[in-house]
Design a protein around this motif. Structure first.
Motif, PDB file in Angstrom:
ATOM      1  N   LEU A 171      14.609  52.433  15.451  1.00 29.32           N
ATOM      2  CA  LEU A 171      14.197  52.958  16.748  1.00 29.32           C
ATOM      3  C   LEU A 171      12.676  53.030  16.863  1.00 29.32           C
ATOM      4  O   LEU A 171      12.115  52.794  17.940  1.00 29.32           O
ATOM      5  N   GLU A 194      11.642  49.577  17.680  1.00 28.76           N
ATOM      6  CA  GLU A 194      12.034  49.254  19.056  1.00 28.76           C
ATOM      7  C   GLU A 194      11.111  49.917  20.065  1.00 28.76           C
ATOM      8  O   GLU A 194      10.580  49.264  20.970  1.00 28.76           O
ATOM      9  N   ILE A 230      18.914  47.621  28.672  1.00 26.29           N
ATOM     10  CA  ILE A 230      18.497  48.469  27.562  1.00 26.29           C
ATOM     11  C   ILE A 230      17.605  49.597  28.086  1.00 26.29           C
ATOM     12  O   ILE A 230      16.649  49.354  28.832  1.00 26.29           O
ATOM     13  N   THR A 258      12.524  44.053  19.323  1.00 24.13           N
ATOM     14  CA  THR A 258      13.057  45.277  19.924  1.00 24.13           C
ATOM     15  C   THR A 258      14.531  45.117  20.273  1.00 24.13           C
ATOM     16  O   THR A 258      15.285  46.082  20.244  1.00 24.13           O
ATOM     17  N   THR A 311      17.531  47.656  18.974  1.00 20.95           N
ATOM     18  CA  THR A 311      18.360  48.346  19.958  1.00 20.95           C
ATOM     19  C   THR A 311      19.836  48.097  19.711  1.00 20.95           C
ATOM     20  O   THR A 311      20.653  49.028  19.693  1.00 20.95           O
TER      21      THR A 311
END
Length: 496
Positions: A140, A143, A262, A408, A412
């Protein structure tokens, strides 16, 4: 520490914990120790450094997720999706929305069951153990940091489009692009947009949410404006051959537009600042996905209705459709470019907010330094916010991100997979927990959610996988060098 004491500590909370033992077995067990859910919920916004404040209602939480999701993608993704699907691109948006829905249902269940900061990191810690949680949190961080840096870095280009349409001038290349771009030296607009977001975040969560609500509302007004204008040039004949490439085209379009979805999980990072988290978090996640899907479908219908699908190519944007519908009216381009600038502002604000709350949760657990959990006078993790914004600003200003930004996507999807698995694990280990929302058709929906995430990950380029694996290797060094040694859960087990 004996195996007996560790197991007892876990079962006191009704929580599954494998315990500890000697040698390699003890090491393995310690890596997968889970954080008791009763303890997770009891911490409820507070750490040694202070307490977060509950100020966000349902609408603010929903628009946080909408703000993080509804970025620049919709302004440009049609150029990639329409050529492979034709008018059936609208079904591609629906397909992508349904694909995201499977993971959204899992997020909604865990957000209502474990309403804390940290999103998928916190959910994974309570269901699959510390090492998996660390990997999730580490992904995370990649990301969030890279995605917000990429958005901020490209903001200068769109700001120049707005300045050109409004005033007839643009900023010099040297101060509006990174060194990787021709003539770029330092990207000052990227620093400015991040600094503005930091100022808002430091004012307090309520103030940040209010600013986000205003900007998201403006963004939706601009997209509504596009639809209204495009519908004035609507030609039903553009839909006469609705699905020229059949299901294969619809599926391909769905894959291309999926990443425009997203961000729907952004509300879950605000679990400890929501007024009524058990009710509002699941609703905010699902409502935001519904709102975004409706907007995407309407924009798709309006765009294809105004411009024959055969005229779309990879460079086509909503601005091109609007120019065709208005005869290249400058005022139309001005309004749309304003919408793009505002869109990017909401993404920067909400993603930076999410990253600080994930670091807050990791710091509270001892896995990253304590400085990230210290809360200031406005119930904001001040040092955390300043450090994150300074790092991201530096990254956006001088580092050519290039294909790194694509990493990213894999981070995710990996987090989505873990959340889907977490729902399955928690239903088995803690069926007694009160759940304000239950994912329907369990376990079919989370299993499909995992399968779809793995499928999309498998389709990513090899360089994306390479970056992901290198990042994981660095994360393992950080975990064994700092996180595992300073874990509060490990110290608690040792003291039993």
């Amino acid at each position: 520490m004996s195996s007996q004491s560790t197991c007892h500590a876990g079962t006191d909370s009704g929580e599954y914990d494998v315990g500890a033992g000697a040698g390699s077995a003890g090491l393995l067990h310690s890596l997968f120790r889970t954080k008791p859910i009763d303890q997770v919920v009891h911490e409820d916004g507070q750490g040694e450094g202070g307490e977060l404040k509950r100020t966000m209602g349902l609408w603010q939480l929903t628009l946080f997720s909408v703000g993080a999701t509804l970025g620049t993608g919709i302004f440009f993704v049609l150029g990639q999706a329409v050529p492979v699907a034709g008018p059936a691109v609208v079904l591609g948006f629906v397909l992508a929305g349904v694909t995201a829905l499977f993971s959204a249902l899992s997020y909604a269940e865990l957000a209502g069951t474990i309403p804390v900061s940290g999103s998928s990191y916190s959910y994974t810690y309570a269901t699959m153990g510390e090492l998996v949680a660390w990997v999730c949190g580490w992904c995370l961080l990649l990301e969030y940091a890279v995605s917000v840096s990429a958005v901020a870095s490209s903001w200068g280009g769109y700001l120049n489009d707005f300045f050109d349409a409004a005033f007839g001038f643009t900023l010099p290349q040297a101060i509006s692009h990174t060194p990787g771009d021709e003539g770029g030296v330092v990207n000052l607009p990227a620093v400015i947009i991040i600094a503005l977001a930091m100022v808002l975040l430091l004012q307090g969560t309520s103030e940040s949410a209010t600013a986000n609500t205003i900007m998201v509302s403006l963004k939706m007004v601009v997209l509504a404006f596009f639809c209204v204008v495009a519908f004035t040039a609507f030609d039903t004949g553009n839909f006469s051959s609705f699905a020229p490439m059949g299901w294969a085209g619809i599926s391909a379009a769905g894959s291309k537009v999926f990443f425009s979805y997203i961000g729907f999980d952004a509300a879950s990072t605000a679990g400890e600042e929501a007024k009524n988290p058990k009710r509002d978090l699941p609703l905010a996640i699902l409502l935001s996905l519904l709102i975004v899907t409706v907007i995407y479908v309407l924009v798709g219908v309006a765009a294809v209705g105004a411009m024959p699908w055969q005229d779309f190519d990879s460079d086509t944007s909503l601005a091109d459709v609007l120019n065709l519908a208005t005869g290249n009216a400058s005022w139309a381009s001005l309004i749309l470019s304003f919408g793009v600038v505002i869109s990017m502002g909401t993404v920067v604000l909400t993603v930076l907010y999410g990253q600080t709350r994930i670091l807050f949760a990791m710091s509270r657990d001892g896995l990253v330094p304590k400085v990230f959990e210290r809360v200031g006078r406005n119930s904001v993790p001040v040092a955390n916010t300043v450090i994150v914004c300074a790092f991201v600003a530096l990254l956006a200003a001088v580092v050519p991100l290039g294909q790194l930004a694509e990493a990213t996507s894999i981070g995710t999807l990996f987090a989505f997979s873990l959340v889907n698995l977490g729902v399955i694990v928690l239903r088995r280990t803690r069926p007694d927990l009160p759940r304000s929302f239950r994912s329907p058709l369990f376990p079919i929906t989370p299993i499909i959610g995992v399968a779809l995430c793995v499928y999309l990950m498998a389709g990513l380029e090899s360089v994306t996988w390479l970056v992901f694996l290198i990042w994981l290797a660095v994360g393992m060094v950080a975990y064994f060098g700092y996180g595992r040694r300073n874990s509060k859960l490990a110290r608690a087990r040792t003291s039993d």
